[in-house]
Scaffold this active site. Structure first.
Site, PDB file in Angstrom:
ATOM      1  N   TYR A 187       7.965  22.191   8.301  1.00 34.50           N
ATOM      2  CA  TYR A 187       8.168  20.984   7.499  1.00 34.50           C
ATOM      3  C   TYR A 187       9.297  20.137   8.079  1.00 34.50           C
ATOM      4  O   TYR A 187       9.162  18.919   8.259  1.00 34.50           O
ATOM      5  CB  TYR A 187       8.473  21.373   6.051  1.00 34.50           C
ATOM      6  CG  TYR A 187       8.749  20.201   5.146  1.00 34.50           C
ATOM      7  CD1 TYR A 187       7.699  19.399   4.679  1.00 34.50           C
ATOM      8  CD2 TYR A 187      10.041  19.875   4.753  1.00 34.50           C
ATOM      9  CE1 TYR A 187       7.946  18.316   3.851  1.00 34.50           C
ATOM     10  CE2 TYR A 187      10.298  18.800   3.924  1.00 34.50           C
ATOM     11  CZ  TYR A 187       9.248  18.022   3.483  1.00 34.50           C
ATOM     12  OH  TYR A 187       9.500  16.943   2.662  1.00 34.50           O
TER      13      TYR A 187
ATOM     14  N   SER B 168      -0.930  10.289  -6.400  1.00 35.33           N
ATOM     15  CA  SER B 168      -1.506  11.024  -7.535  1.00 35.33           C
ATOM     16  C   SER B 168      -0.443  11.693  -8.390  1.00 35.33           C
ATOM     17  O   SER B 168      -0.708  12.038  -9.548  1.00 35.33           O
ATOM     18  CB  SER B 168      -2.511  12.071  -7.038  1.00 35.33           C
ATOM     19  OG  SER B 168      -1.873  13.042  -6.228  1.00 35.33           O
ATOM     20  N   SER B 169       0.770  11.872  -7.846  1.00 35.11           N
ATOM     21  CA  SER B 169       1.832  12.534  -8.609  1.00 35.11           C
ATOM     22  C   SER B 169       3.184  12.219  -7.981  1.00 35.11           C
ATOM     23  O   SER B 169       3.278  11.568  -6.938  1.00 35.11           O
ATOM     24  CB  SER B 169       1.616  14.057  -8.632  1.00 35.11           C
ATOM     25  OG  SER B 169       1.703  14.595  -7.321  1.00 35.11           O
ATOM     26  N   GLY B 170       4.242  12.681  -8.633  1.00 34.16           N
ATOM     27  CA  GLY B 170       5.579  12.653  -8.064  1.00 34.16           C
ATOM     28  C   GLY B 170       6.112  11.286  -7.686  1.00 34.16           C
ATOM     29  O   GLY B 170       5.919  10.294  -8.405  1.00 34.16           O
ATOM     30  N   ILE B 171       6.772  11.227  -6.539  1.00 37.86           N
ATOM     31  CA  ILE B 171       7.408   9.994  -6.085  1.00 37.86           C
ATOM     32  C   ILE B 171       6.382   8.889  -5.893  1.00 37.86           C
ATOM     33  O   ILE B 171       6.631   7.730  -6.231  1.00 37.86           O
ATOM     34  CB  ILE B 171       8.184  10.242  -4.774  1.00 37.86           C
ATOM     35  CG1 ILE B 171       9.379  11.166  -5.027  1.00 37.86           C
ATOM     36  CG2 ILE B 171       8.661   8.923  -4.175  1.00 37.86           C
ATOM     37  CD1 ILE B 171      10.096  11.609  -3.758  1.00 37.86           C
ATOM     38  N   GLY B 172       5.224   9.224  -5.345  1.00 33.66           N
ATOM     39  CA  GLY B 172       4.207   8.207  -5.098  1.00 33.66           C
ATOM     40  C   GLY B 172       3.716   7.557  -6.365  1.00 33.66           C
ATOM     41  O   GLY B 172       3.588   6.327  -6.442  1.00 33.66           O
TER      42      GLY B 172
ATOM     43  N   LEU C 211       0.858  -1.178   0.000  1.00 36.80           N
ATOM     44  CA  LEU C 211       0.000   0.000   0.000  1.00 36.80           C
ATOM     45  C   LEU C 211       0.893   1.227   0.000  1.00 36.80           C
ATOM     46  O   LEU C 211       1.803   1.349   0.823  1.00 36.80           O
ATOM     47  CB  LEU C 211      -0.917   0.007   1.224  1.00 36.80           C
ATOM     48  CG  LEU C 211      -1.964   1.134   1.290  1.00 36.80           C
ATOM     49  CD1 LEU C 211      -3.228   0.659   2.010  1.00 36.80           C
ATOM     50  CD2 LEU C 211      -1.425   2.399   1.966  1.00 36.80           C
ATOM     51  N   ILE C 212       0.640   2.134  -0.925  1.00 35.95           N
ATOM     52  CA  ILE C 212       1.435   3.354  -1.078  1.00 35.95           C
ATOM     53  C   ILE C 212       0.511   4.553  -0.940  1.00 35.95           C
ATOM     54  O   ILE C 212      -0.522   4.627  -1.611  1.00 35.95           O
ATOM     55  CB  ILE C 212       2.145   3.388  -2.447  1.00 35.95           C
ATOM     56  CG1 ILE C 212       2.942   2.101  -2.682  1.00 35.95           C
ATOM     57  CG2 ILE C 212       3.053   4.611  -2.547  1.00 35.95           C
ATOM     58  CD1 ILE C 212       3.494   1.964  -4.096  1.00 35.95           C
TER      59      ILE C 212
END
Length: 273
Positions: free
Chosen positions: A147, A12-16, A7-8
Site C-alpha cells: 500500500y 460509494s463510501s467514506g471520503i469519496g 469528477l470524483i
C-alpha cells in the site's frame, strides 16, 4: 460555480461519498463515480438529505475501457478528484507478488489511467487534479509495504507531473490524510485470518494492530477531509501538498520539512521554465 464539473472516483463510501456531497453543496456539478453503481444507495441518500443532487456513473479505475467510456460522456471537466483506492495489510514473505501487483493496479495505475484520460479536458478548462494519497505515501509503515509503495509511487508521479501540467494551465495537488474513520479500514481484510496466517510475523503484526487501534480512536471524519478537499478545489492557487490534520502534519513532518511542497515545485518548475 454551477457550470463547473468535478469528477470524483470511489464515491460509494467514506471520503469519496463525503466529498461528492460537500462539492455539490459548494455549487459543483458532481460526477460521482464508482465501480458498481448498485452501491450508490448511501451516496444518493446523503445527497438527498443535504438537498443536493449528484450524477452517478460507473467507472472502474482498473479498466481503461470503463474510464474512457465515462470520460467520453462529459462535455467539460474542471476538476478531477482521484479518491478510489484499496487498503492492504500484509508482508512480503507471506503474500504473492500478484497480491502486490493488485494493490499497485488499483492505487497507482488506476490513478494514472483516470488522470491521463482527464488531462485533455482539463487543459481546455485550465482545471486541476486532486489526488487523495496518504501519510503512507510519505512514511513507510509496517505491514503496509504494498500500500505504501503504491502511495509513494503516486506521490512521486504527481510531484514530477505538477510542473509539467502547470505549463498547460493544469494544477496538481495531493491530499494526505492520516487516520480516517471510514469503511476503508474495515475493507482491508479479515484481521483475525491475517494474524493466523502471519506465522513468525504474528507477534509484530499483533503489536502493530494494537498501535493502529489507538491511532484510529482519534481518527478524522470523512466529512472533515471532504471539507478540505473542497477547499483545494476552490483555491485560486492550490498548494501541491495538503496534510489534513495536525496528527498528519506531525507524522509526515518527521520526513518532510517542505510541508506544502512549494520548495520542490519551485526547484523542478525552474528546470522547465
Amino acid at each position: 460555480m454551477s457550470s463547473k464539473t468535478v469528477l470524483i472516483t470511489g464515491t460509494s463510501s467514506g471520503i469519496g461519498l463525503a466529498t461528492a456531497v460537500a462539492a455539490a453543496q459548494s455549487g459543483w456539478h458532481v460526477v460521482a463515480t464508482m465501480r458498481d453503481t448498485t452501491k450508490a444507495t448511501a451516496l444518493l441518500a446523503a445527497a438527498e438529505q443535504a438537498g443536493v443532487s449528484v450524477d452517478v456513473r460507473a467507472l472502474d479505475v482498473t479498466d481503461p475501457a470503463s474510464v474512457a467510456e465515462c470520460l467520453a460522456g462529459l462535455d467539460r471537466l474542471d476538476a478531477l478528484v482521484n479518491n478510489a483506492g484499496a487498503g492492504h495489510l500484509g508482508t512480503l514473505e507471506q503474500e504473492s507478488l500478484d497480491d502486490v501487483r493488485a494493490v499497485m493496479e488499483v492505487n497507482f495505475f488506476g490513478v494514472l489511467t483516470v488522470t491521463k484520460a482527464a488531462l485533455p479536458l482539463l487543459r481546455v478548462s485550465k482545471g486541476r487534479v486532486v489526488t487523495v494519497t496518504s501519510v503512507g505515501g510519505v512514511v513507510g509503515q509496517p505491514f503496509n509495504e504494498a500500500y505504501c509503495a503504491a502511495k509513494f509511487a503516486v506521490e512521486g508521479f504527481m510531484e514530477s507531473l505538477a510542473p509539467v501540467a502547470a505549463t498547460v494551465g493544469v494544477a496538481i495537488s495531493v491530499v494526505e490524510p492520516g487516520a480516517v474513520a471510514s469503511e476503508f479500514v474495515s475493507n482491508v481484510g479479515v484481521i483475525d485470518a491475517v494474524i493466523e496466517q502471519a506465522g513468525p510475523y504474528a507477534p509484530a503484526l499483533t503489536a502493530y494492530l494494537a498501535h493502529t487501534s489507538g491511532v484510529f480512536a482519534n481518527a478524522q471524519t470523512p466529512q472533515d477531509v471532504a471539507g478540505q478537499l473542497v477547499e483545494v478545489l476552490a483555491a485560486e492557487r492550490p498548494a501541491f501538498r495538503v496534510l489534513t490534520s495536525d496528527a498528519a502534519r506531525a507524522f509526515a513532518g518527521v520526513k518532510l520539512a517542505d510541508l506544502d511542497g512549494a520548495v520542490v515545485q519551485g526547484l523542478t518548475g525552474s528546470w522547465i521554465a
